[in-house]
Design an enzyme around this catalytic site. Sequence first.
Site, short mmCIF file in Angstrom:
data_model
loop_
_atom_site.label_atom_id
_atom_site.label_comp_id
_atom_site.label_asym_id
_atom_site.label_seq_id
_atom_site.Cartn_x
_atom_site.Cartn_y
_atom_site.Cartn_z
N GLU A 186 -3.17 -4.59 -2.96
CA GLU A 186 -3.74 -5.48 -3.99
C GLU A 186 -3.78 -4.78 -5.34
O GLU A 186 -3.43 -5.34 -6.38
CB GLU A 186 -5.17 -5.89 -3.61
CG GLU A 186 -5.28 -6.65 -2.31
CD GLU A 186 -5.50 -5.74 -1.10
OE1 GLU A 186 -4.86 -4.67 -1.02
OE2 GLU A 186 -6.30 -6.11 -0.24
N CYS A 207 -10.36 -4.60 0.46
CA CYS A 207 -11.44 -3.61 0.51
C CYS A 207 -12.35 -3.79 -0.71
O CYS A 207 -12.02 -4.51 -1.66
CB CYS A 207 -10.86 -2.20 0.56
SG CYS A 207 -10.34 -1.55 -1.05
N CYS A 216 -10.84 -2.94 -4.17
CA CYS A 216 -9.91 -3.97 -4.67
C CYS A 216 -10.67 -5.20 -5.16
O CYS A 216 -10.28 -5.82 -6.16
CB CYS A 216 -8.91 -4.34 -3.60
SG CYS A 216 -7.70 -3.02 -3.30
N ASN A 229 0.84 -1.20 0.00
CA ASN A 229 0.00 0.00 0.00
C ASN A 229 0.88 1.25 0.00
O ASN A 229 1.97 1.27 0.56
CB ASN A 229 -1.01 0.01 1.15
CG ASN A 229 -0.43 -0.25 2.52
OD1 ASN A 229 0.62 -0.86 2.66
ND2 ASN A 229 -1.12 0.22 3.54
N ILE A 230 0.37 2.26 -0.67
CA ILE A 230 1.11 3.52 -0.85
C ILE A 230 0.17 4.66 -0.47
O ILE A 230 -0.79 4.95 -1.19
CB ILE A 230 1.57 3.68 -2.33
CG1 ILE A 230 2.40 2.45 -2.76
CG2 ILE A 230 2.36 4.98 -2.50
CD1 ILE A 230 2.64 2.37 -4.26
N GLU A 231 0.43 5.26 0.69
CA GLU A 231 -0.49 6.30 1.18
C GLU A 231 -0.09 7.67 0.64
O GLU A 231 0.95 7.85 0.00
CB GLU A 231 -0.51 6.27 2.71
CG GLU A 231 -1.05 4.93 3.20
CD GLU A 231 -1.30 4.86 4.70
OE1 GLU A 231 -0.78 5.72 5.45
OE2 GLU A 231 -2.02 3.93 5.11
N CYS A 244 -4.15 0.69 -2.43
CA CYS A 244 -4.01 -0.54 -1.64
C CYS A 244 -2.95 -1.46 -2.26
O CYS A 244 -2.67 -1.38 -3.47
CB CYS A 244 -5.33 -1.29 -1.61
SG CYS A 244 -6.63 -0.51 -0.64
N1 THU Z 1 -5.28 -1.29 2.69
C1 THU Z 1 -4.76 -2.12 1.74
O1 THU Z 1 -3.65 -1.90 1.23
N2 THU Z 1 -5.50 -3.18 1.35
C2 THU Z 1 -6.70 -3.52 1.89
O2 THU Z 1 -7.35 -4.42 1.40
C3 THU Z 1 -7.22 -2.78 3.04
C4 THU Z 1 -6.59 -1.45 3.26
C5 THU Z 1 -4.48 -0.14 3.13
C6 THU Z 1 -4.96 1.19 2.67
C7 THU Z 1 -4.37 2.10 3.72
O3 THU Z 1 -3.04 2.44 3.35
C8 THU Z 1 -4.32 1.24 4.98
O4 THU Z 1 -4.45 -0.09 4.54
C9 THU Z 1 -5.38 1.56 5.99
O5 THU Z 1 -6.63 1.55 5.41
#
Ligand code: THU
Length: 143
Positions: free
Chosen positions: A55, A90, A93, A42-44, A53
């Site tokens: 995925e 999520c 995804c 994941n890359i915020e 996300c």
């Molecule tokens: N996140 C994912 O990378 N995949 C998921 O299926 C659930 C959420 C990440 C997004 C965000 O960076 C962090 O988790 C918190 O929501």
Amino acid sequence: MATEELVRMAIEAMKYAYTPYSGFRVGAALLAADGKVYQGCNIENAAYTPTNCAERTAFFKAVSEGQREFSAICIVGGKDGVLEGYTAPCGVCRQVMMEFCDPETFRVILAKGEKHWQEYRLKELLPMGFGPDNLKKQSRRIE
Ligand code: THU
């Protein structure tokens, strides 16, 4: 490929997670039909909404390199990278999976350790999903 190896690759992918805001680190390993594996994290983002996300990172890496057929994805995640429970994909995804994967056969593997995982089919996680078939002329309708 053995599920254990895919789990190992998802855990490895998590080390690159960029999560300065949530601290929730996620890793994914996407297995293509030809046996290649695409890893994603994941890359915020400071503006929050552009966050990607793990995925989707894996899917977009793969599709951007010409892959369109997939058999499984493994997902791991946890606060500060500690794998305490299962991290389910999520809704966004799941919808991206629906675009490229057969919901009847595509396997979604949720892991919380190299030897602990649960396996689902995409159709279980996204029942009655809307996908490319719905836009075909003779699309099958739900009665
Ligand atoms: N996140 C994912 O990378 N995949 C998921 O299926 C659930 C959420 C990440 C997004 C965000 O960076 C962090 O988790 C918190 O929501």
